[in-house]
Write a protein that holds these residues in place. Structure first.
Motif, PDB file in Angstrom:
ATOM      1  N   LEU A  50       2.763   1.759  12.558  1.00  0.00           N
ATOM      2  CA  LEU A  50       2.553   0.546  13.326  1.00  0.00           C
ATOM      3  C   LEU A  50       1.348  -0.163  12.726  1.00  0.00           C
ATOM      4  CD1 LEU A  50       3.291  -1.194  15.805  1.00  0.00           C
ATOM      5  CD2 LEU A  50       1.652   0.177  17.103  1.00  0.00           C
ATOM      6  N   VAL A  51       1.558  -1.371  12.228  1.00  0.00           N
ATOM      7  CA  VAL A  51       0.478  -2.138  11.603  1.00  0.00           C
ATOM      8  C   VAL A  51      -0.172  -2.982  12.688  1.00  0.00           C
ATOM      9  CG1 VAL A  51      -0.091  -3.857   9.842  1.00  0.00           C
ATOM     10  CG2 VAL A  51       1.737  -2.193   9.419  1.00  0.00           C
ATOM     11  N   ARG A  52      -1.421  -2.691  12.946  1.00  0.00           N
ATOM     12  CA  ARG A  52      -2.164  -3.391  14.000  1.00  0.00           C
ATOM     13  C   ARG A  52      -3.034  -4.460  13.367  1.00  0.00           C
ATOM     14  NH1 ARG A  52      -2.897   0.125  18.725  1.00  0.00           N
ATOM     15  NH2 ARG A  52      -3.565  -1.821  19.659  1.00  0.00           N
ATOM     16  N   ASP A  53      -3.256  -5.522  14.106  1.00  0.00           N
ATOM     17  CA  ASP A  53      -4.131  -6.612  13.686  1.00  0.00           C
ATOM     18  C   ASP A  53      -5.551  -6.240  14.084  1.00  0.00           C
ATOM     19  OD1 ASP A  53      -5.654  -8.963  13.549  1.00  0.00           O
ATOM     20  OD2 ASP A  53      -3.938 -10.213  13.995  1.00  0.00           O
ATOM     21  N   TYR A  91       0.832  -1.207   0.000  1.00  0.00           N
ATOM     22  CA  TYR A  91       0.000   0.000   0.000  1.00  0.00           C
ATOM     23  C   TYR A  91       0.870   1.261   0.000  1.00  0.00           C
ATOM     24  CZ  TYR A  91      -3.058   3.714   1.556  1.00  0.00           C
ATOM     25  OH  TYR A  91      -3.719   4.923   1.650  1.00  0.00           O
ATOM     26  N   PHE A  92       1.843   1.318   0.907  1.00  0.00           N
ATOM     27  CA  PHE A  92       2.673   2.525   0.993  1.00  0.00           C
ATOM     28  C   PHE A  92       3.578   2.688  -0.220  1.00  0.00           C
ATOM     29  CE2 PHE A  92       1.653   1.956   5.569  1.00  0.00           C
ATOM     30  CZ  PHE A  92       0.901   3.120   5.689  1.00  0.00           C
ATOM     31  N   LYS A  93       4.064   1.586  -0.791  1.00  0.00           N
ATOM     32  CA  LYS A  93       4.857   1.684  -2.026  1.00  0.00           C
ATOM     33  C   LYS A  93       3.980   2.240  -3.160  1.00  0.00           C
ATOM     34  CE  LYS A  93       8.506   0.702  -2.851  1.00  0.00           C
ATOM     35  NZ  LYS A  93       9.694   1.576  -2.852  1.00  0.00           N
ATOM     36  N   ALA A  94       2.727   1.782  -3.230  1.00  0.00           N
ATOM     37  CA  ALA A  94       1.809   2.262  -4.272  1.00  0.00           C
ATOM     38  C   ALA A  94       1.504   3.752  -4.115  1.00  0.00           C
ATOM     39  CB  ALA A  94       0.509   1.451  -4.245  1.00  0.00           C
ATOM     40  N   GLN A  95       1.600   4.257  -2.885  1.00  0.00           N
ATOM     41  CA  GLN A  95       1.370   5.681  -2.631  1.00  0.00           C
ATOM     42  C   GLN A  95       2.615   6.517  -2.931  1.00  0.00           C
ATOM     43  OE1 GLN A  95      -1.729   6.820  -1.804  1.00  0.00           O
ATOM     44  NE2 GLN A  95      -2.273   4.692  -2.122  1.00  0.00           N
ATOM     45  N   GLY A  96       3.722   5.863  -3.291  1.00  0.00           N
ATOM     46  CA  GLY A  96       4.932   6.583  -3.663  1.00  0.00           C
ATOM     47  C   GLY A  96       5.960   6.762  -2.551  1.00  0.00           C
ATOM     48  N   TRP A  97       5.746   6.145  -1.404  1.00  0.00           N
ATOM     49  CA  TRP A  97       6.683   6.283  -0.295  1.00  0.00           C
ATOM     50  C   TRP A  97       7.879   5.356  -0.454  1.00  0.00           C
ATOM     51  CZ3 TRP A  97       6.175  10.146   3.023  1.00  0.00           C
ATOM     52  CH2 TRP A  97       4.921  10.712   3.200  1.00  0.00           C
ATOM     53  N   VAL A  98       9.015   5.758   0.091  1.00  0.00           N
ATOM     54  CA  VAL A  98      10.144   4.862   0.286  1.00  0.00           C
ATOM     55  C   VAL A  98       9.914   4.254   1.666  1.00  0.00           C
ATOM     56  CG1 VAL A  98      12.635   4.680   0.607  1.00  0.00           C
ATOM     57  CG2 VAL A  98      11.713   6.213  -1.150  1.00  0.00           C
ATOM     58  N   VAL A  99       9.765   2.939   1.708  1.00  0.00           N
ATOM     59  CA  VAL A  99       9.389   2.238   2.937  1.00  0.00           C
ATOM     60  C   VAL A  99      10.606   1.508   3.493  1.00  0.00           C
ATOM     61  CG1 VAL A  99       7.813   0.545   3.954  1.00  0.00           C
ATOM     62  CG2 VAL A  99       7.079   1.895   1.964  1.00  0.00           C
ATOM     63  N   LYS A 100      10.943   1.802   4.737  1.00  0.00           N
ATOM     64  CA  LYS A 100      12.037   1.128   5.444  1.00  0.00           C
ATOM     65  C   LYS A 100      11.479   0.506   6.712  1.00  0.00           C
ATOM     66  CE  LYS A 100      15.559   2.183   2.852  1.00  0.00           C
ATOM     67  NZ  LYS A 100      16.332   1.109   2.235  1.00  0.00           N
ATOM     68  N   MET A 101      12.177  -0.481   7.226  1.00  0.00           N
ATOM     69  CA  MET A 101      11.737  -1.134   8.455  1.00  0.00           C
ATOM     70  C   MET A 101      11.877  -0.153   9.616  1.00  0.00           C
ATOM     71  SD  MET A 101      10.680  -3.790   7.072  1.00  0.00           S
ATOM     72  CE  MET A 101      10.109  -4.754   8.443  1.00  0.00           C
ATOM     73  N   GLY A 102      10.917  -0.181  10.554  1.00  0.00           N
ATOM     74  CA  GLY A 102      10.866   0.831  11.591  1.00  0.00           C
ATOM     75  C   GLY A 102      10.979   0.359  13.024  1.00  0.00           C
ATOM     76  N   GLN A 103      11.497  -0.854  13.250  1.00  0.00           N
ATOM     77  CA  GLN A 103      11.589  -1.363  14.624  1.00  0.00           C
ATOM     78  C   GLN A 103      12.417  -0.452  15.522  1.00  0.00           C
ATOM     79  OE1 GLN A 103      11.959  -3.184  11.901  1.00  0.00           O
ATOM     80  NE2 GLN A 103      10.746  -5.028  12.088  1.00  0.00           N
ATOM     81  N   GLY A 163      10.071   2.041  17.019  1.00  0.00           N
ATOM     82  CA  GLY A 163       8.872   1.569  17.696  1.00  0.00           C
ATOM     83  C   GLY A 163       7.717   1.227  16.785  1.00  0.00           C
ATOM     84  N   GLY A 164       7.955   1.126  15.496  1.00  0.00           N
ATOM     85  CA  GLY A 164       6.900   0.786  14.546  1.00  0.00           C
ATOM     86  C   GLY A 164       7.339  -0.347  13.648  1.00  0.00           C
ATOM     87  N   ASN A 165       6.531  -0.602  12.642  1.00  0.00           N
ATOM     88  CA  ASN A 165       6.888  -1.615  11.664  1.00  0.00           C
ATOM     89  C   ASN A 165       7.625  -1.006  10.484  1.00  0.00           C
ATOM     90  OD1 ASN A 165       3.880  -2.639  12.720  1.00  0.00           O
ATOM     91  ND2 ASN A 165       5.525  -4.150  12.778  1.00  0.00           N
ATOM     92  N   PHE A 166       7.234   0.219  10.118  1.00  0.00           N
ATOM     93  CA  PHE A 166       7.845   0.889   8.969  1.00  0.00           C
ATOM     94  C   PHE A 166       8.099   2.354   9.289  1.00  0.00           C
ATOM     95  CE2 PHE A 166       4.741  -2.160   7.011  1.00  0.00           C
ATOM     96  CZ  PHE A 166       5.662  -3.065   6.541  1.00  0.00           C
ATOM     97  N   VAL A 167       9.039   2.935   8.593  1.00  0.00           N
ATOM     98  CA  VAL A 167       9.172   4.386   8.530  1.00  0.00           C
ATOM     99  C   VAL A 167       9.039   4.752   7.053  1.00  0.00           C
ATOM    100  CG1 VAL A 167      10.488   4.815  10.633  1.00  0.00           C
ATOM    101  CG2 VAL A 167      11.695   4.191   8.573  1.00  0.00           C
ATOM    102  N   LEU A 168       8.395   5.881   6.808  1.00  0.00           N
ATOM    103  CA  LEU A 168       8.106   6.308   5.441  1.00  0.00           C
ATOM    104  C   LEU A 168       8.892   7.568   5.104  1.00  0.00           C
ATOM    105  CD1 LEU A 168       4.211   5.917   5.442  1.00  0.00           C
ATOM    106  CD2 LEU A 168       5.951   4.192   4.895  1.00  0.00           C
ATOM    107  N   TYR A 169       9.581   7.517   3.971  1.00  0.00           N
ATOM    108  CA  TYR A 169      10.348   8.657   3.477  1.00  0.00           C
ATOM    109  C   TYR A 169       9.718   9.139   2.172  1.00  0.00           C
ATOM    110  CZ  TYR A 169      14.114   7.023   6.568  1.00  0.00           C
ATOM    111  OH  TYR A 169      14.866   6.643   7.639  1.00  0.00           O
ATOM    112  N   PRO A 170       9.698  10.464   1.942  1.00  0.00           N
ATOM    113  CA  PRO A 170       9.155  10.956   0.679  1.00  0.00           C
ATOM    114  C   PRO A 170      10.088  10.697  -0.503  1.00  0.00           C
ATOM    115  CG  PRO A 170       9.890  12.779   2.042  1.00  0.00           C
ATOM    116  CD  PRO A 170      10.023  11.534   2.865  1.00  0.00           C
TER     117      PRO A 170
END
Length: 171
Positions: free
Chosen positions: A160-163, A125-137, A140-147
């Motif tokens: 943070l991706v919640r179930d 989803y975030f890649k489709a929105q144009g973000w550069v997606v990196k792991m965010g542990q 404190g999250g699952n991903f960090v998003l860069y423009p």
């Protein structure tokens, strides 16, 4: 045609590229991966700012091994941009279906195949929105998003991706 060829050791939470030209192509295609030897998000041989003498080699051909997360690798396999080979097993690259099965069952990286599916859906989803997606542990999250290129800007968001069925699961 694939941009690169990587190796996956079963049970590990990464795939690794070794060829400098392939590392460069994969990185330029979307800032994928990170250094296996430093905390750099950009290959040292590609850095123009903050280069140090120790980052350079005598003949200019060496590159530190470049690791991709299983989510990055699966995303690229699915698009035909990466071939992944299993160390010591086969001369054929993993199909998208085999990669999904193998990666989603890697306990070191994901608590369950469902968790891999949730994180993969969010990553896509975030890649489709144009973000550069990196792991965010680290944050404190699952991903960090860069423009754009993480070497040129700060991240904008920590995700943070919640179930939905179990809101206490978020890592």
């Amino acid at each position: 045609m694939a941009l690169g060829r990587a190796v996956h050791v079963p049970g590990s939470s990464n795939v690794v590229l070794y060829a400098r030209d392939q590392i460069e192509k994969i990185y330029e295609a979307g800032c994928y991966g990170s250094s296996s030897s430093t905390n750099s998000l950009k290959p040292l041989f590609m850095r123009t700012a903050r280069r140090r003498f120790r980052d350079l080699d005598a003949d200019g051909s060496w590159a530190e091994p470049w690791k991709l997360t299983l989510l990055e690798a699966y995303y690229l396999i699915e698009r035909g941009e990466l071939e992944v080979f299993v160390a010591g097993r086969s001369t054929d690259p993993l199909s998208a279906e085999t990669a999904w099965t193998m990666f989603s069952q890697t306990a070191a990286a994901f608590s369950s195949p469902l968790r891999f599916a949730q994180l993969s859906a969010a990553y896509n989803y975030f890649k489709a929105q144009g973000w550069v997606v990196k792991m965010g542990q680290t944050y404190g999250g699952n991903f960090v998003l860069y423009p754009s290129d993480p070497d040129r800007c700060h991240s904008q968001y920590c995700v943070l991706v919640r179930d939905g069925d179990n809101p206490n699961i978020g890592t």
